[in-house]
Enzyme design. Structure first.
Site, PDB file in Angstrom:
ATOM      1  N   TYR A 121      38.364  49.377  29.212  1.00  0.00           N
ATOM      2  CA  TYR A 121      37.409  48.614  30.034  1.00  0.00           C
ATOM      3  C   TYR A 121      37.944  48.418  31.446  1.00  0.00           C
ATOM      4  CZ  TYR A 121      34.031  44.812  31.016  1.00  0.00           C
ATOM      5  OH  TYR A 121      33.038  44.015  31.546  1.00  0.00           O
ATOM      6  N   SER A 157      33.161  44.219  37.361  1.00  0.00           N
ATOM      7  CA  SER A 157      33.687  43.063  36.614  1.00  0.00           C
ATOM      8  C   SER A 157      34.880  42.514  37.384  1.00  0.00           C
ATOM      9  CB  SER A 157      34.157  43.526  35.228  1.00  0.00           C
ATOM     10  OG  SER A 157      34.919  42.528  34.582  1.00  0.00           O
TER      11      SER A 157
END
Ligand code: NAD
Length: 261
Positions: A156, A143
């Protein structure tokens, strides 16, 4: 040319980015194993439609990748059913948005398990076969949050930074066995994962939905557009092609320029 000799596992492919990657692979001729959660009838329709459309063999395996034994079994079941795991896309992921002082302990454990450890578990299970066959293409969905942080996403961001380290290590271990391992780092893609965090972000930042989309999500993305799942699928097809043979251990951004800032 369709390559019906290759089999790809795409984790978290009942939805969003993973589904687009799995569809792209099947359309290129690869056999594909879908994985993820969801309504059984809806998943079976996706599987059967893709098989019918492409002529590829499309399987579904519902392994829960928060568990080490199930992640390993996904690989061994695929090898037994389809002969090999040639391409492995570790894509399954979840998100939770909360200030760190309120961040639920179990959400930290779940996010670390699925977004980081699951990739270790599947690669650990697949690596011996890939080395023995002298072919493997591993793509980890990281990401933009593997490169930069945003507030309220501690688990995350930690997991996604971690997966870059795993990617580099596996790239070195596989380098002389024709096993390649890379990470793709998308910016925002409007999938259920992003849709679901909009209400939490509205709460955490005291914003409206439109403010979250424009001032939080797309604020970071200079193109002011969401990344499309199909763009990511096309990029993955390139990464498994022979032309990408020397791309190894890389973090490849697809983020409209977000991390250029
Ligand atoms: P999504 O919610 O649409 O899909 C997630 C998939 O993971 C689904 O198929 C779901 O069933 C599956 N899944 C959830 N828990 C699982 C479990 N325990 N075991 C197996 N599968 C499980 O999300 P998405 O946006 O397509 O995200 C896919 C990946 O892309 C994730 O790793 C995510 O972090 C990453 N990513 C997404 C964005 C974005 O903006 N959407 C940006 C960068 C990276």
């Amino acid at each position: 040319m369709p390559d019906r000799t290759k089999t790809a596992i795409v984790t978290g492919s009942t939805s969003g980015i993973g589904l687009a990657i799995a569809q792209g692979f099947a359309r290129s001729g690869m056999n594909v194993v879908l994985n993820g959660f969801g309504d059984a009838a809806a998943i079976e329709k996706i599987r059967a439609d893709l098989e019918k459309e492409t002529g590829a063999r499309v399987f579904y395996d519902g392994a829960n990748l928060m568990k080490a034994d199930e992640a390993g079994a996904l690989v061994t079941r695929t090898e037994a059913a389809l002969g090999s795991v040639d391409v492995l896309v570790n894509n399954a992921g979840i998100q939770h948005v909360s200030p760190i002082e309120d961040f639920p302990l179990e959400k930290w454990d779940q996010i670390l398990a699925l977004n980081l450890s699951a990739a270790f578990w599947t690669i650990r299970a697949a690596m011996a076969g890939m080395k023995a066959r002298r072919y493997g293409r591993i793509i980890n969905t990281a990401s933009a949050h593997a490169l930069v942080a945003s507030p309220f996403k501690s688990a995350y961001v930690a997991a996604k930074h971690g997966i870059l380290g795993l990617t580099k290590t596996v790239a070195l271990e596989g380098a002389q066995f024709n096993v390649r391992c890379n990470a793709i780092s998308p910016g925002y893609v409007l999938t259920p994962l992003v849709e679901n965090q909009i209400p939490d972000t509205m709460k955490a930042r005291n914003m409206t939905r439109e403010q979250v989309i424009n001032d939080v999500l797309l604020a970071a993305q200079p193109t002011k557009e969401f990344v499309k799942p199909e763009d990511i699928a096309a990029f993955c097809l390139f990464l498994v092609s022979d032309a990408a043979n020397q791309i190894n251990g890389a973090s490849l951004s697809i983020d409209g320029g977000w991390t250029a800032q």
